[in-house]
Design a protein around this motif. Structure first.
Motif, PDB file in Angstrom:
ATOM      1  N   GLN A  49      -7.062   2.285  -4.258  1.00 32.16           N
ATOM      2  CA  GLN A  49      -7.630   3.150  -5.296  1.00 32.16           C
ATOM      3  C   GLN A  49      -8.830   2.405  -5.879  1.00 32.16           C
ATOM      4  O   GLN A  49      -8.667   1.374  -6.535  1.00 32.16           O
ATOM      5  CB  GLN A  49      -6.592   3.412  -6.374  1.00 32.16           C
ATOM      6  CG  GLN A  49      -7.070   4.347  -7.451  1.00 32.16           C
ATOM      7  CD  GLN A  49      -6.001   4.561  -8.516  1.00 32.16           C
ATOM      8  OE1 GLN A  49      -4.812   4.467  -8.255  1.00 32.16           O
ATOM      9  NE2 GLN A  49      -6.447   4.836  -9.722  1.00 32.16           N
ATOM     10  N   VAL A  50     -10.042   2.894  -5.599  1.00 30.97           N
ATOM     11  CA  VAL A  50     -11.276   2.211  -6.012  1.00 30.97           C
ATOM     12  C   VAL A  50     -11.682   2.671  -7.409  1.00 30.97           C
ATOM     13  O   VAL A  50     -11.837   3.860  -7.663  1.00 30.97           O
ATOM     14  CB  VAL A  50     -12.412   2.477  -4.996  1.00 30.97           C
ATOM     15  CG1 VAL A  50     -13.700   1.819  -5.444  1.00 30.97           C
ATOM     16  CG2 VAL A  50     -12.007   1.992  -3.614  1.00 30.97           C
ATOM     17  N   ASN A  51     -11.848   1.694  -8.322  1.00 30.08           N
ATOM     18  CA  ASN A  51     -12.287   1.995  -9.693  1.00 30.08           C
ATOM     19  C   ASN A  51     -13.791   1.814  -9.848  1.00 30.08           C
ATOM     20  O   ASN A  51     -14.440   2.531 -10.591  1.00 30.08           O
ATOM     21  CB  ASN A  51     -11.579   1.071 -10.692  1.00 30.08           C
ATOM     22  CG  ASN A  51     -10.072   1.186 -10.605  1.00 30.08           C
ATOM     23  OD1 ASN A  51      -9.545   2.252 -10.318  1.00 30.08           O
ATOM     24  ND2 ASN A  51      -9.384   0.084 -10.829  1.00 30.08           N
ATOM     25  N   VAL A  72      -9.446  -6.102   2.226  1.00 31.52           N
ATOM     26  CA  VAL A  72      -8.237  -5.766   1.463  1.00 31.52           C
ATOM     27  C   VAL A  72      -7.003  -5.650   2.361  1.00 31.52           C
ATOM     28  O   VAL A  72      -5.920  -5.318   1.897  1.00 31.52           O
ATOM     29  CB  VAL A  72      -8.430  -4.451   0.665  1.00 31.52           C
ATOM     30  CG1 VAL A  72      -9.512  -4.616  -0.397  1.00 31.52           C
ATOM     31  CG2 VAL A  72      -8.759  -3.280   1.583  1.00 31.52           C
ATOM     32  N   GLY A  73      -7.170  -5.956   3.646  1.00 31.71           N
ATOM     33  CA  GLY A  73      -6.083  -5.783   4.611  1.00 31.71           C
ATOM     34  C   GLY A  73      -4.833  -6.587   4.310  1.00 31.71           C
ATOM     35  O   GLY A  73      -3.730  -6.179   4.663  1.00 31.71           O
ATOM     36  N   ASP A  74      -4.978  -7.761   3.666  1.00 32.17           N
ATOM     37  CA  ASP A  74      -3.821  -8.617   3.380  1.00 32.17           C
ATOM     38  C   ASP A  74      -3.204  -8.341   2.009  1.00 32.17           C
ATOM     39  O   ASP A  74      -2.273  -9.031   1.600  1.00 32.17           O
ATOM     40  CB  ASP A  74      -4.229 -10.099   3.453  1.00 32.17           C
ATOM     41  CG  ASP A  74      -4.689 -10.487   4.857  1.00 32.17           C
ATOM     42  OD1 ASP A  74      -4.216  -9.854   5.825  1.00 32.17           O
ATOM     43  OD2 ASP A  74      -5.530 -11.396   4.981  1.00 32.17           O
ATOM     44  N   LYS A  75      -3.739  -7.380   1.292  1.00 34.97           N
ATOM     45  CA  LYS A  75      -3.228  -7.080  -0.050  1.00 34.97           C
ATOM     46  C   LYS A  75      -1.888  -6.341   0.041  1.00 34.97           C
ATOM     47  O   LYS A  75      -1.587  -5.699   1.037  1.00 34.97           O
ATOM     48  CB  LYS A  75      -4.234  -6.220  -0.828  1.00 34.97           C
ATOM     49  CG  LYS A  75      -5.580  -6.883  -1.053  1.00 34.97           C
ATOM     50  CD  LYS A  75      -5.515  -7.896  -2.152  1.00 34.97           C
ATOM     51  CE  LYS A  75      -6.892  -8.468  -2.447  1.00 34.97           C
ATOM     52  NZ  LYS A  75      -6.827  -9.620  -3.334  1.00 34.97           N
ATOM     53  N   ASN A  76      -1.120  -6.440  -1.036  1.00 41.26           N
ATOM     54  CA  ASN A  76       0.181  -5.773  -1.106  1.00 41.26           C
ATOM     55  C   ASN A  76       0.214  -4.820  -2.283  1.00 41.26           C
ATOM     56  O   ASN A  76      -0.674  -4.833  -3.135  1.00 41.26           O
ATOM     57  CB  ASN A  76       1.293  -6.821  -1.250  1.00 41.26           C
ATOM     58  CG  ASN A  76       1.387  -7.684  -0.003  1.00 41.26           C
ATOM     59  OD1 ASN A  76       1.530  -7.176   1.102  1.00 41.26           O
ATOM     60  ND2 ASN A  76       1.277  -8.989  -0.171  1.00 41.26           N
ATOM     61  N   TYR A  77       1.291  -4.021  -2.358  1.00 36.95           N
ATOM     62  CA  TYR A  77       1.446  -3.033  -3.433  1.00 36.95           C
ATOM     63  C   TYR A  77       1.256  -3.700  -4.800  1.00 36.95           C
ATOM     64  O   TYR A  77       1.821  -4.752  -5.079  1.00 36.95           O
ATOM     65  CB  TYR A  77       2.833  -2.393  -3.360  1.00 36.95           C
ATOM     66  CG  TYR A  77       3.060  -1.383  -4.461  1.00 36.95           C
ATOM     67  CD1 TYR A  77       2.539  -0.103  -4.354  1.00 36.95           C
ATOM     68  CD2 TYR A  77       3.759  -1.723  -5.608  1.00 36.95           C
ATOM     69  CE1 TYR A  77       2.721   0.827  -5.364  1.00 36.95           C
ATOM     70  CE2 TYR A  77       3.946  -0.805  -6.632  1.00 36.95           C
ATOM     71  CZ  TYR A  77       3.424   0.475  -6.499  1.00 36.95           C
ATOM     72  OH  TYR A  77       3.594   1.379  -7.504  1.00 36.95           O
ATOM     73  N   ALA A 115      -4.497  -6.259  -7.323  1.00 39.39           N
ATOM     74  CA  ALA A 115      -5.789  -5.784  -7.808  1.00 39.39           C
ATOM     75  C   ALA A 115      -6.896  -6.592  -7.136  1.00 39.39           C
ATOM     76  O   ALA A 115      -6.731  -7.775  -6.860  1.00 39.39           O
ATOM     77  CB  ALA A 115      -5.884  -5.936  -9.316  1.00 39.39           C
ATOM     78  N   VAL A 116      -8.019  -5.947  -6.868  1.00 41.69           N
ATOM     79  CA  VAL A 116      -9.210  -6.630  -6.381  1.00 41.69           C
ATOM     80  C   VAL A 116     -10.111  -6.775  -7.599  1.00 41.69           C
ATOM     81  O   VAL A 116     -10.440  -5.785  -8.255  1.00 41.69           O
ATOM     82  CB  VAL A 116      -9.930  -5.802  -5.287  1.00 41.69           C
ATOM     83  CG1 VAL A 116     -11.181  -6.514  -4.814  1.00 41.69           C
ATOM     84  CG2 VAL A 116      -8.992  -5.511  -4.118  1.00 41.69           C
ATOM     85  N   ALA A 167     -10.569  -2.517  -7.703  1.00 44.98           N
ATOM     86  CA  ALA A 167      -9.686  -1.601  -6.978  1.00 44.98           C
ATOM     87  C   ALA A 167      -8.250  -2.096  -7.102  1.00 44.98           C
ATOM     88  O   ALA A 167      -8.016  -3.267  -7.396  1.00 44.98           O
ATOM     89  CB  ALA A 167     -10.097  -1.533  -5.508  1.00 44.98           C
ATOM     90  N   VAL A 168      -7.307  -1.181  -6.893  1.00 46.06           N
ATOM     91  CA  VAL A 168      -5.878  -1.510  -6.967  1.00 46.06           C
ATOM     92  C   VAL A 168      -5.190  -0.929  -5.738  1.00 46.06           C
ATOM     93  O   VAL A 168      -5.511   0.183  -5.306  1.00 46.06           O
ATOM     94  CB  VAL A 168      -5.245  -0.920  -8.254  1.00 46.06           C
ATOM     95  CG1 VAL A 168      -3.763  -1.233  -8.328  1.00 46.06           C
ATOM     96  CG2 VAL A 168      -5.959  -1.432  -9.497  1.00 46.06           C
ATOM     97  N   VAL A 169      -4.250  -1.699  -5.177  1.00 46.99           N
ATOM     98  CA  VAL A 169      -3.491  -1.226  -4.019  1.00 46.99           C
ATOM     99  C   VAL A 169      -2.268  -0.465  -4.535  1.00 46.99           C
ATOM    100  O   VAL A 169      -1.485  -0.989  -5.329  1.00 46.99           O
ATOM    101  CB  VAL A 169      -3.050  -2.406  -3.125  1.00 46.99           C
ATOM    102  CG1 VAL A 169      -2.200  -1.902  -1.963  1.00 46.99           C
ATOM    103  CG2 VAL A 169      -4.273  -3.161  -2.615  1.00 46.99           C
ATOM    104  N   THR A 170      -2.127   0.795  -4.108  1.00 41.80           N
ATOM    105  CA  THR A 170      -0.981   1.611  -4.517  1.00 41.80           C
ATOM    106  C   THR A 170      -0.313   2.187  -3.281  1.00 41.80           C
ATOM    107  O   THR A 170      -0.864   2.147  -2.180  1.00 41.80           O
ATOM    108  CB  THR A 170      -1.412   2.775  -5.450  1.00 41.80           C
ATOM    109  OG1 THR A 170      -2.287   3.635  -4.733  1.00 41.80           O
ATOM    110  CG2 THR A 170      -2.102   2.284  -6.705  1.00 41.80           C
TER     111      THR A 170
END
Length: 193
Positions: free
Chosen positions: A119-121, A142-147, A150-151, A173-176
């Motif tokens: 989710q891009v802010n 962002v491939g290694d990010k988890n639920y 935040a970026v 951005a936030v991973v959801t």
């Protein structure tokens, strides 16, 4: 990546007439010069925007001169998205400038395979630096990010010679979870029925 190049033509007609003839009207301005009305070949200008983003650094071919410039503003028709006018600022290699640089996110397909979405802010960041060191865009993997990850601005790996004007803790951005988005849409759809 190849540098964006634009041919600049002098313009003495109104913008509307230039557009009818297949050009995009614009102006070029810079330190110690008067604003210069110009036009660009529409096809060439749109190709630069498509390949290099909305605010690229470009090499301008002005007669027998080459100059560096930043696309500072592109005026678009709100409904059709047609480019109506462009403002470009001439810059010298060592000149410090302040501008918004787009952020490109890579690795989204790896998130998707984990049932996650990004989710891009914020899709650009305001910075100050020498024209020669400012990139066309910043890339975040962002491939290694988890639920719930935040970026932030700090994740952009911005070179030390570039000053960030946005708060470094801002969540870009936030991973959801992908179903979070779907269930929100379902709830909105249910509320309208």
């Amino acid at each position: 990546m190849r540098e964006a190049t634009l041919t600049v033509l002098p313009r003495d007609e109104k913008g509307k007439k230039a557009r009818r003839e297949g050009f995009i009207p614009g102006v070029i301005y810079g330190k110690g010069m008067e604003t210069l009305p110009v036009k660009f070949v529409k096809r060439e200008f749109l190709k630069v925007l498509r390949e290099h983003g909305a605010r690229p650094r470009v090499k301008l071919l002005m007669g027998d001169q080459e100059k560096m410039a930043l696309v500072k503003y592109v005026d678009k028709e709100p409904i059709t998205g047609e480019v109506l006018h462009a403002d470009l600022q001439l810059v010298a290699a060592g000149q410090k400038i302040t501008c918004d640089i787009p952020i490109r996110f890579i690795g989204r397909e790896r998130l998707k395979s984990k049932g996650l979405i990004l989710q891009v802010n914020i899709d650009s960041i305001n910075i100050t630096g020498e024209a020669s060191v400012i990139p066309e865009y910043f890339v975040v993997d962002v491939g290694d990010k988890n639920y719930g990850d935040a970026v932030t601005v700090e994740d952009l790996n911005i070179p030390s010679e570039i000053q960030i004007n946005d708060p470094p803790e801002d969540a870009i951005a936030v991973v959801t979870a992908a179903e979070d988005e779907a269930s929100e849409e379902d709830n909105e759809a249910g509320a309208t029925n």
